[in-house]
Design a protein around this motif. Structure first.
Motif, short mmCIF file in Angstrom:
data_model
loop_
_atom_site.label_atom_id
_atom_site.label_comp_id
_atom_site.label_asym_id
_atom_site.label_seq_id
_atom_site.Cartn_x
_atom_site.Cartn_y
_atom_site.Cartn_z
N TYR A 55 0.83 -1.20 0.00
CA TYR A 55 0.00 0.00 0.00
C TYR A 55 0.87 1.26 0.00
CZ TYR A 55 -4.48 -2.42 0.67
OH TYR A 55 -5.61 -3.18 0.49
N GLN A 56 2.00 1.20 0.70
CA GLN A 56 2.92 2.34 0.68
C GLN A 56 3.45 2.58 -0.74
OE1 GLN A 56 5.87 1.20 3.58
NE2 GLN A 56 4.96 2.46 5.17
N ALA A 57 3.78 1.49 -1.44
CA ALA A 57 4.28 1.61 -2.81
C ALA A 57 3.22 2.21 -3.72
CB ALA A 57 4.73 0.24 -3.32
N LEU A 58 1.98 1.75 -3.59
CA LEU A 58 0.90 2.27 -4.42
C LEU A 58 0.68 3.76 -4.15
CD1 LEU A 58 -1.58 -0.71 -4.06
CD2 LEU A 58 -0.42 -0.02 -6.15
N GLU A 59 0.80 4.16 -2.88
CA GLU A 59 0.64 5.58 -2.56
C GLU A 59 1.79 6.39 -3.14
OE1 GLU A 59 -0.75 8.39 1.14
OE2 GLU A 59 0.21 6.48 1.60
N ALA A 60 3.02 5.84 -3.05
CA ALA A 60 4.17 6.53 -3.60
C ALA A 60 4.07 6.67 -5.11
CB ALA A 60 5.46 5.79 -3.23
N GLU A 61 3.36 5.74 -5.76
CA GLU A 61 3.19 5.79 -7.21
C GLU A 61 2.01 6.66 -7.62
OE1 GLU A 61 3.02 1.70 -8.40
OE2 GLU A 61 5.00 1.29 -7.57
N GLY A 62 1.33 7.25 -6.64
CA GLY A 62 0.25 8.17 -6.97
C GLY A 62 -1.07 7.51 -7.33
N LEU A 63 -1.23 6.23 -6.98
CA LEU A 63 -2.46 5.51 -7.34
C LEU A 63 -3.49 5.53 -6.23
CD1 LEU A 63 -0.99 2.40 -9.18
CD2 LEU A 63 -1.97 4.45 -10.17
N VAL A 64 -3.05 5.63 -4.99
CA VAL A 64 -3.97 5.58 -3.86
C VAL A 64 -3.54 6.60 -2.82
CG1 VAL A 64 -4.39 3.10 -4.21
CG2 VAL A 64 -2.69 3.84 -2.52
N ARG A 65 -4.41 6.83 -1.86
CA ARG A 65 -4.07 7.65 -0.70
C ARG A 65 -4.58 6.95 0.55
NH1 ARG A 65 -4.60 14.02 -0.16
NH2 ARG A 65 -2.50 13.76 -0.88
N THR A 66 -3.73 6.88 1.58
CA THR A 66 -4.09 6.27 2.84
C THR A 66 -4.25 7.36 3.90
OG1 THR A 66 -2.91 4.22 2.33
CG2 THR A 66 -3.38 4.65 4.65
N VAL A 67 -5.37 7.36 4.57
CA VAL A 67 -5.65 8.29 5.65
C VAL A 67 -5.94 7.46 6.90
CG1 VAL A 67 -7.17 10.11 6.51
CG2 VAL A 67 -6.58 10.02 4.07
N GLN A 68 -5.20 7.74 7.96
CA GLN A 68 -5.37 6.97 9.19
C GLN A 68 -6.81 7.06 9.68
OE1 GLN A 68 -2.60 8.02 12.25
NE2 GLN A 68 -3.12 6.29 13.55
#
Length: 248
Positions: A55-68
Motif C-alpha cells: 500500500y505504501q508503494a501504491l501511494e508513492a506511485e500516486g495511485l492511492v491515498r491512505t488516511v489513518q
C-alpha cells in the motif's frame, strides 16, 4: 549452459503490481476504498508488513491515498500525475520505479544559465545572475502534460556530478551519486507552495491555448535540497492549471 532463472520480485511488489493492474482495469473505481490490511491478510495476500509495504508503494506511485482511520482509497486518474519532485523521489526510494503507471517524461533539457530570479538566488545562497545549471522536463500521464519539473542546481555540484549538464537520466539517481563521490548526504527541506500566473512558455508546454489577455493561475511547489555546505538544488514543480496537489 543453463541460464539462472531471474529472481522473482518480493511479495509486497507482486501485491502492489496486482492491485495496480486491478485499478487500471477499473476493478477499483476512483474514490473506492481498497480492502483493509487485515482483509488482505485474511485473503492470503501476505503478512501485515507485506500488505503495508504494498500500500505504501501504491501511494508513492500516486495511485492511492491512505488516511489513518479512513483506510486506503483509489485516486482519480488525473490526480496520479500530479506528484511533486519530492514525492517522485520517495516513490523511487520505495519502489525502485522512477515513473508511475501510464506516466512518462518528455523534453528533458540541461543548460547553463545565469540566475535572474532573486528568490532562487537567495535560496541557493548565490548572487543574482550567477551561473546555475537548470534541468527541466515535462511529466505526461496518458498523453496529457501534468507537471513541469525544474531543477536549479548550484555550480559546485558540477565538480562531482558533471553529468548534470547532459540531457539524459543518470544510471543512478544523482543525489546517490553525489553521496558516493563526496561522502555527503543530501537532505530535503520542507515543501513550500505558492500560486502565480503561468507564463506563455509554460502554457505552451502544457498544450493550453488561451487569448493573450487571459491570465491562467498555476500552483508551484518548491523544495530546497542541501548538503553540509549549504543549499545545492532548488526543485520546482509547476502543476497543470486546475490540477490539485496529491503529495505529502
Amino acid at each position: 549452459m543453463t541460464s539462472k532463472a531471474s529472481k522473482p520480485p518480493p511479495k509486497w511488489r507482486q501485491l502492489a503490481d496486482e492491485i495496480a493492474s486491478q485499478i487500471a482495469r477499473g476493478d477499483y473505481a476512483p474514490d473506492e476504498r481498497l480492502p483493509s490490511v487485515q482483509a488482505q491478510v485474511s485473503a492470503g495476500k501476505g503478512a501485515i508488513a507485506t500488505v503495508h509495504r504494498a500500500y505504501q508503494a501504491l501511494e508513492a506511485e500516486g495511485l492511492v491515498r491512505t488516511v489513518q482511520g479512513s483506510g486506503t482509497t483509489v485516486l482519480p486518474c488525473d490526480a496520479s500525475g500530479t506528484l511533486t519532485g519530492a514525492a517522485r523521489l520517495e516513490r523511487l526510494r520505495r519502489t525502485g520505479r522512477p515513473l508511475a503507471p501510464r506516466e512518462k517524461y518528455v523534453n528533458l533539457r540541461a543548460v547553463l544559465r545565469s540566475c535572474a530570479d532573486p528568490e532562487i538566488a537567495s535560496l541557493l545562497g548565490i548572487d543574482l545572475y550567477d551561473e546555475v545549471v537548470i534541468r527541466s522536463r515535462t511529466f505526461v500521464t496518458d498523453e496529457k502534460p501534468t507537471a513541469l519539473a525544474l531543477n536549479v542546481i548550484h555550480m559546485r555540484a558540477l565538480i562531482p556530478l558533471p553529468e548534470v549538464l547532459e540531457e539524459r537520466s543518470t544510471e543512478k539517481f544523482r543525489h546517490d551519486l553525489y553521496t558516493e563521490r563526496t561522502g555527503r548526504t543530501i537532505t530535503a527541506g520542507p515543501e513550500r507552495s505558492t500560486a502565480r500566473l503561468a507564463s506563455n512558455n509554460e502554457l505552451a508546454e502544457f498544450g493550453i491555448e488561451v487569448p493573450a489577455d487571459v491570465r491562467v493561475p498555476v500552483l508551484v511547489l518548491r523544495t530546497v535540497y542541501s548538503d553540509d555546505d549549504g543549499p545545492l538544488e532548488v526543485w520546482e514543480d509547476i502543476l497543470r492549471p486546475g490540477m490539485w496537489h496529491t503529495g505529502p
